[in-house]
Design an enzyme around this catalytic site. Structure first.
Site, PDB file in Angstrom:
ATOM      1  N   GLU A   1       0.800  -1.226   0.000  1.00 43.37           N
ATOM      2  CA  GLU A   1       0.000   0.000   0.000  1.00 43.37           C
ATOM      3  C   GLU A   1       0.840   1.287   0.000  1.00 43.37           C
ATOM      4  OE1 GLU A   1      -2.784  -0.493   3.215  1.00 43.37           O
ATOM      5  OE2 GLU A   1      -3.538  -2.388   2.419  1.00 43.37           O
TER       6      GLU A   1
ATOM      7  N   GLU B   1      -6.335 -11.062  -0.335  1.00 42.90           N
ATOM      8  CA  GLU B   1      -7.256 -10.451   0.635  1.00 42.90           C
ATOM      9  C   GLU B   1      -8.697 -10.393   0.100  1.00 42.90           C
ATOM     10  OE1 GLU B   1      -5.659  -6.961   2.542  1.00 42.90           O
ATOM     11  OE2 GLU B   1      -3.608  -7.505   2.002  1.00 42.90           O
TER      12      GLU B   1
END
Length: 382
Positions: A168, A272
């Site tokens: 991220e 995820e």
């Protein structure tokens, strides 16, 4: 005679109901009887993974661990390998749970994925501060990153097969996230992280992982970043596309464009993965964990279970995405759910705490939901 006729009538009625249910995309009793698991159904397509949490790793939830080992062939640790957990103080590493996690994977002949080496959100404060409390220099942070990555990756060299090296680091508009790593080292922190990981285990696959990866601006930024790294000789094997999706977002056409563009750079992992059926406060599929909102009843519409029509939407949406994954199985190496069952999903508490969500493939009692058979059937037709 009348009894025999009645039994015959009931038999044909039950058969008709089963056939109608199958045609409508419902449960396939043949699949149930044969006991075909997800990992068996997709064994020639891509890895099917799930995450393990600390309770499961410690053996406190044996029934959940059983679901994981019987239905999945890849595992990733949910939290226990993040830097703040595994090195809470400088030089003090706690590998107890990480060792158990890897042991579970090895004992069950599973692919093991490491998550995550460098992430701004769960990095310990000491990474960025000196003894005087001031921000450390580039040299100090570089050395701390190197020591951390070499120690963690080196400990599991040849045992953990792939890593989320950086997590991220790109904003939705494609710019670099202004994290402490970026503030001190600039974009070079990403290059350094991949170099250190490759030094520690040259045979491990190394990935960049992020959420909202179907947003065009973010896609462009990630492609630009990875292309630059690879042009400089940095080893980046692939991209992890976090699959935090909803019933109406992201646009699956944009998701496909991202698979195609990331696939040109290397391998693609769908990471995820979970499918929220609840309304979002902001209406998109982000996963910025620092965002949170107050509880309101209207944001928790299904506290006692899903209505049939919503359950069918849920099944259809998962099937839609898995059709896409199968279409691009030449690029995708792994599809991993973010949790074993609905009860231990983070989506029950994010972005609104105290909600009841149903984002995974197994219910709170560890039973396979109708979507499991739908996905098994899908694999057999492709």
């Amino acid at each position: 005679m009348k009894i025999n006729k009645l039994l015959t009538l009931l038999f044909f009625l039950s058969c008709s109901l089963i056939m109608a249910n199958n045609e409508a995309g419902g449960l396939d009793s043949t699949v149930i009887r044969k006991g075909i698991s997800l990992k068996e159904a997709y064994k020639d397509k891509f890895l099917i993974g799930t995450t393990l949490n600390a309770w499961q790793i410690r053996g406190r939830q044996p029934e959940e661990l059983k679901v994981a080992t019987e239905n999945f062939n890849s595992i990733v640790a949910e939290n226990i390998m993040k830097s703040a957990r595994i090195q809470p103080n400088e030089g003090e590493f706690n590998f107890e749970l990480a060792d158990e996690f890897v042991k579970i994977g090895e004992e069950n002949n599973m692919h093991i994925h490491g998550h995550t080496l460098i992430w701004h959100s769960q990095a310990p404060d000491w990474f960025f501060k000196g003894e005087d409390g001031n921000t450390v220099s580039k040299e100090v942070l570089t050395q701390r990153m190197k020591d951390h990555i070499h120690t963690v990756v080196g400990r599991y060299k040849g045992r953990i097969h792939s890593w989320d090296v950086v997590n991220e680091a790109i904003e939705d508009d494609g710019s670099y996230r202004k994290s402490k790593f970026f503030e001190i080292l600039g974009e070079d922190f990403i290059k350094l992280a991949f170099e250190f990981a490759h030094e520690a285990d040259p045979d491990a696959e190394l990935y960049y992982n992020d959420y909202s990866m179907a947003i065009p601006g973010k896609r462009a930024g990630v492609v630009r970043m990875v292309k630059k790294l690879q042009s400089e000789g940095v080893t980046v094997h692939g991209i992890g596309m976090q699959g935090h999706i909803g019933l109406n977002n992201p646009d699956i056409r944009e998701f496909e464009k991202s698979i195609e563009d990331y696939g040109k750079l290397g391998k693609v992992m769908i990471t995820e993965l979970d499918l929220s059926v609840l309304p979002s406060p902001w209406g998109d599929a982000g996963a910025e964990i620092s965002d949170s909102y107050e509880y309101e009843d209207e944001m928790n519409p299904f506290p006692d279970g899903l209505p049939g029509n919503v359950e069918q939407q849920f099944v259809n949406r998962y099937v839609e995405f898995f059709k896409l994954f199968l279409k691009h199985e030449d690029k995708i190496t792994r599809v991993a759910l973010w949790g074993v069952n609905d009860g231990n999903s983070w989506k029950n508490n994010w972005p609104v705490r105290g909600r009841t969500d149903y984002p995974l493939l197994f219910d709170r009692e560890n039973n396979p939901k109708p979507v499991v058979n739908a996905l098994v059937k899908l694999a057999s037709t492709k």
